[in-house]
Enzyme design. Structure first.
Site, PDB file in Angstrom:
ATOM      1  N   GLY A  33      17.557  32.807   5.210  1.00 49.08           N
ATOM      2  CA  GLY A  33      18.401  33.249   6.314  1.00 49.08           C
ATOM      3  C   GLY A  33      19.658  32.406   6.454  1.00 49.08           C
ATOM      4  CD  GLU A  62      19.027  37.085   4.223  1.00 45.47           C
ATOM      5  OE1 GLU A  62      18.263  36.458   4.981  1.00 45.47           O
ATOM      6  OE2 GLU A  62      18.779  38.222   3.787  1.00 45.47           O
ATOM      7  CB  ALA A  66      12.939  32.196   8.937  1.00 50.92           C
ATOM      8  CD  GLU A 123      14.660  35.248   1.895  1.00 52.78           C
ATOM      9  OE1 GLU A 123      14.984  35.075   0.696  1.00 52.78           O
ATOM     10  OE2 GLU A 123      15.402  34.925   2.836  1.00 52.78           O
TER      11      GLU A 123
END
Ligand code: NAD
Length: 702
Positions: A102, A105, A61, A125
């Site tokens: 992210g 991911e 992110a 995270e």
């Protein structure tokens, strides 16, 4: 453009290009989906490679979007991942350098993955009090197996790509590139090879089961619960991964992951961890000192005084590979200081924390002298001599004579006026405070004290040096005690009043430690030495004759109970032991003191103890902020987390006060002010605090 689109023959390459780490901000997400659409719409394209420019595949992110609506704006990360999965043409992720959060991911939504060696892969995270929120808990176990995925998700730690390749049965990477340089060539080759393979492989279709099922998850929960006290996220990681094994279908697992992610977002712990993440970055910036301020080169450091602090400070630089010269007045003091450094390193070697050759390397960087003339070429000099203005004057006058022009002259003083120290030289622009905390080779905090005349380049250099020696630097203006000790003085005063009114030292310590402090005030006093506070109070009695203190701490020192170093303080200590044992002598001393004052002890509950101690920090901090001694509330939180053992999962005293509501904090202060045995004047809310309450604001969002 934050992602580039290029054709390499029949392969379209989408390259994330959002420095510094290709964070997945809105513009980047949009550019990825546009690239996918374009490639899918172009009949000449047969396959797609997704990669990152510069220093990362993607760090996840974009922290600039944290907490802002842009973070969720469509296409959000989940939509981008779906767009990869739904691409009619195969998408190959080419990972290098860093693939985190992210970013990882996103790659798990691609049909194939190839990684460069030494690529750092992580789902971090949990370090922000969250679980991965874009499918990480559902997809990683499918490609890596449950146990390896659980270890990564619960720890948040990065693992190198070549190690992950060795996980038995792993499907995370289809290939490991032969080198980072070859990654793109080999990714393009892979894309061509798989261009016609159908159906396209999707991670969501892989099975997800553990042979021991429930028993394994119970074991994992026990392990995690033992390590993750006070933090809900690690256990939620386990829950989410278990759901990946039990959910009726993949989408159900995704929904449950999302739900847990959003719930965790609202926990005070996640708020605290995200606050500290941002606070650490903010603390390294100084408003009027731009990042491109030229810095002075620091290749050699001299330290004056090889006592408690000087030795520890020296170790920081040796550990960072910077040469250090130690100066003392007498050979015996020098020998003692050098022996302590050696002893500390040898303890690390014997515990297996330091390799013997590293120890030798570090010691080879260390030299010593009794002669100031030997400091002529030092780039940075740090003074750590006795806390006495006369001694500091002698030292700085000497340094001014011998040091080369441009050398930075720093003082480790904890209480003295840095501007006066600077005035002992003809180069006050080169003088700065570097306030290390004891033990200086261990404690993360470094208060960098900016004098009235400290040069901007000097400040910028010291902030950069702090980073190099792995300290968390926080800039403080000049005042008595700077940020941390000025606040702790009020906290210690409250602790004293609590004894007067009816508490025992153990009761206060227990309450504060239950709140989460590493150590209560009395254990801390015994560790640091109660004589330090005694010396400060003696000064205060002269400077502020009206200011009230409990006399208990003075009585303790009059008994010679200075703390662990004298084998007795607020507690008794068995020889060579550090466990505090409640002391009958101290309890009797406190009781006698109360009866001499005619105080009838009352029972004080833990909440009052904690609130009086923590809110005393908060009120003093509000003055500190208002005076501009600290630049931001979050700097104060960093000081307390890294230097004073404040529970990190509460985010520091300022965030804690914010989350209680400043209105409530002030109401409590008003109650404390009515206590005749407390200090009503101190409990008047600092003007800044009163103003924030009136405006309905918080410290961190003023
Ligand atoms: P210390 O007494 O352990 O060491 C001071 C050393 O300086 C001694 O070895 C002494 O021989 C040497 N010294 C004195 N005058 C000197 C001179 N003119 N030239 C060269 N060497 C000289 O003291 P310390 O605890 O290391 O404290 C040093 C400084 O650090 C003080 O300013 C203190 O306030 C500050 N400080 C101490 C702590 C702590 O917890 N001890 C924490 C932060 C800051």
């Amino acid at each position: 453009m934050t992602a580039r689109y290029e054709l390499h023959g029949p392969v379209a390459v989408i390259t994330l290009d959002n420095p510094p780490v290709n964070g997945l901000g809105h513009a980047t997400r949009l550019a990825i989906t546009q690239g996918l659409d374009r490639a899918n719409g172009d009949p000449a394209v047969r396959a797609i490679v997704l990669t990152g420019a510069g220093k990362a595949f993607s760090g996840g992110a974009d922290i600039r979007e944290f907490g802002k609506p842009a973070a969720l704006a469509e296409p959000n990360l989940l939509s981008v991942i779906l767009a990869c999965e739904y691409s009619a043409k195969p998408v190959v992720a080419a990972l290098h350098s860093v693939a985190m959060g992210g970013g990882l991911e996103l790659s798990l939504g691609c049909h194939y993955r190839i990684a460069a060696p030494a690529c750092k892969v992580a789902l971090p995270e949990v370090k922000l009090g969250l679980i991965p929120g874009a499918g990480g808990t559902q997809r990683l176990p499918r490609v890596l197996g449950i146990e390896a995925a659980l270890n990564m998700i619960v720890s948040g730690e990065p693992v190198a790509s070549e190690l992950l390749m060795q996980v038995p049965g792993q499907k995370l990477f289809n290939r490991l590139a032969s080198s980072a340089e070859q990654l793109m060539t080999e990714a393009l080759a892979l894309a061509q090879e798989v261009a016609d393979v159908r159906p396209l492989p999707l991670v969501r279709h892989l099975p997800c089961q553990h042979p021991q099922g429930q028993a394994y998850f119970q074991f994992a929960r026990n392990m995690v619960a033992a390590q993750a006290r006070n933090l809900p996220a690690p256990l939620k990681c386990v829950d989410a991964i278990e759901i990946a094994t039990t959910a009726a279908h993949f989408e159900e697992g995704m929904l449950r992951e999302r739900e847990m992610f959003i719930n965790l977002m609202w926990t005070p712990q996640s708020r605290a961890l995200r606050h500290l993440f941002a606070a650490e970055r903010a603390a390294s910036k100084v408003a009027d000192v731009p990042e491109d301020t030229p810095k002075r080169p620091i290749a050699s450091v001299a330290i004056i005084g090889a006592g408690t602090m000087g030795g520890g400070i020296a170790m920081n630089f040796l550990n960072a590979g910077i040469a250090v010269r130690l100066l003392e007045m007498k050979q015996e003091a020098l020998d003692r200081g050098l022996a302590t450094i050696r002893k500390n390193y040898e303890a690390q070697v014997s515990k297996g924390k330091l390799k013997a050759d590293k120890y030798q390397e570090r010691m080879a960087l260390l030299s010593s002298t009794l002669d100031y003339a030997d400091l002529a070429q030092a780039d940075l000099v740090i003074e750590a001599v006795f806390e006495d203005m006369g001694v500091k004057e002698q030292v700085f006058a000497q340094l001014d004579k011998v040091c080369k022009s441009g050398a930075i002259l720093a003082s480790n003083t904890s209480t003295l006026d840095l501007n006066r120290i600077a005035a002992f030289t003809r180069r006050p622009q080169d003088v700065i405070g570097t306030h290390f905390f004891s033990p200086a080779n261990v404690m993360k905090l470094l208060e960098v004290v900016r004098g009235q005349q400290t040069g901007k380049d000097v400040l910028a250099t010291v902030m950069a040096v702090a980073k190099k020696i792995k300290k968390t630097a926080v800039v403080s203006g000049v005042c008595d005690g700077f940020i941390g000790n000025r606040m702790i003085e009020q906290y210690a005063r409250q602790a004293g009043f609590l004894l007067d009114e009816g508490c025992t030292p153990a009761q206060v310590d227990r309450a504060v430690e239950k709140f989460g402090f590493a150590m209560g005030p009395f254990r801390m006093g015994d560790l640091a030495g109660n004589d330090i506070g005694w010396a400060i109070r003696k000064r205060r009695y002269v400077e502020h004759p009206g200011l009230r203190y409990s006399k208990t701490a003075d009585l303790l020192c009059e008994l010679g109970r200075f703390g662990q170093k004298t084998g007795a303080g607020w507690y008794d200590y068995a020889p060579g032991k550090r466990e505090p044992v409640p002391s009958a002598q101290v309890l009797q001393m406190i009781e006698q003191h109360r009866s001499a004052l005619g105080i009838k002890p009352r029972k004080i509950d833990d909440q009052e103890i904690v609130q009086r101690l923590v809110f005393s920090l908060v009120n003093e901090a509000a003055h500190i902020l208002q005076e501009g001694i600290a630049a931001r509330a979050s700097d104060i939180d960093m000081v307390y987390i890294t230097g004073y053992g404040f529970p990190f999962w509460r985010g520091g005293p300022m965030l804690y006060a914010d989350s209680l509501g400043l209105f409530n904090v002030v109401q409590a202060m008003k109650r404390f002010a009515t206590n005749p045995l407390d200090d009503a004047a101190f409990w008047q809310p600092a003007p800044l605090l009163a103003q924030l309450v009136a405006e309905g604001k918080t410290f961190n969002n003023a």
